[in-house]
Design an enzyme around this catalytic site. Structure first.
Site, mmCIF file in Angstrom:
data_model
loop_
_atom_site.group_PDB
_atom_site.id
_atom_site.type_symbol
_atom_site.label_atom_id
_atom_site.label_comp_id
_atom_site.label_asym_id
_atom_site.label_seq_id
_atom_site.Cartn_x
_atom_site.Cartn_y
_atom_site.Cartn_z
ATOM 1 C CE1 TYR A 179 52.813 65.175 32.771
ATOM 2 C CE2 TYR A 179 51.766 65.866 34.530
ATOM 3 C CZ TYR A 179 51.820 65.067 33.735
ATOM 4 O OH TYR A 179 51.009 63.768 33.599
ATOM 5 C CB CYS A 180 53.976 69.317 28.274
ATOM 6 S SG CYS A 180 55.705 69.988 27.916
ATOM 7 N NE ARG A 181 57.690 62.804 23.398
ATOM 8 C CZ ARG A 181 58.788 63.155 22.937
ATOM 9 N NH1 ARG A 181 59.258 64.472 22.825
ATOM 10 N NH2 ARG A 181 59.651 61.945 22.619
ATOM 11 N N GLY A 183 58.689 69.692 27.850
ATOM 12 C CA GLY A 183 58.885 70.964 28.616
ATOM 13 C C GLY A 183 58.460 72.192 27.680
ATOM 14 C CB ILE A 207 55.794 62.873 31.273
ATOM 15 C CG1 ILE A 207 55.448 61.730 32.304
ATOM 16 C CG2 ILE A 207 55.891 62.601 29.853
ATOM 17 C CD1 ILE A 207 54.040 61.417 32.055
#
Length: 216
Positions: A179-181, A183, A207
């Site tokens: 995951y990241c911020r 996508g 996230i």
């Protein structure tokens, strides 16, 4: 006479492939043969948890029995039968049966790998059903320090290399959630991992869609 002798010399052989899965998530291993004239395949599933335990994994057993001499390809896919998405995991085996019925089997490592994308909520449900995975946060170190999903490991997308991946993630068959911020970087990092040879990568977005506790 020679045909009769050949038939008498053929004795059915069998081999079994064992794979772990978790049917409680809706996923199951399914088998497809390119030719059903060479071997037959039977499937058995054994639950590994104690009676009444929710979410425990199971073992899938696929037993191949030789029918006649020849070659076939066995494809095993871990997927939800009602979904048309890419399977979470795919294994391909080249199967050969000789004139005496003996089976030899070799896993094909040259299949094209891909990653699967699911929503954050879906990914969290899948992680709750098993502890055998690694969760990667591919944001910058400062973003990670400001708050991340509990248990996540920082592996910044921009700095990701194959050498570093193989140090951090030595088992290329282990399930990896990314995951990241929002996508975007998680998709880039997932594709990198697939290109590096990782076969069980699941991208779960950003996230920003996470509603649980944050770890700092």
């Amino acid at each position: 006479m020679s045909s009769c002798t050949s038939q008498k010399s053929f004795k059915s052989d069998s081999v079994t492939i064992e794979l772990k899965g978790n049917p409680s998530t809706g996923y199951t291993w399914e088998a497809v043969l390119s030719s059903e004239n060479v071997v037959t395949v039977s499937k058995d599933v054994k639950y590994l948890g104690d009676e009444g335990m929710v979410g425990a994994p199971s073992m899938f057993y696929f037993t191949l029995s030789s029918v006649s001499a020849g070659n076939t390809i066995l494809t095993l896919e871990y997927k939800r039968l009602w979904e048309e998405n890419v399977p979470l995991e795919t294994k391909v085996y080249n199967i050969t049966v000789d004139k005496k019925g003996k089976i030899t089997m070799e896993e094909n490592q040259n299949i094209k790998l891909t990653y699967k994308s699911v929503s954050m909520d879906e990914g969290l449900k899948m992680m709750a059903d098993s502890s055998d995975y690694i969760l990667l946060d591919v944001r910058r170190p400062d973003e990670f320090a400001s708050g991340h999903i509990p248990g996540a490991v920082l592996f910044t997308n921009k700095l990701m290399t194959k050498a570093d991946a193989e140090k951090l993630l030595p088992n290329k068959n282990q399930r990896i959630y990314v995951y990241c911020r929002s996508g975007r970087r998680s998709k880039e990092a997932s594709q990198k991992l697939v290109d590096y040879g990782y076969s069980n990568v699941i991208e779960i977005g950003g996230i920003l869609d996470y509603k649980g506790d944050i770890e700092r």
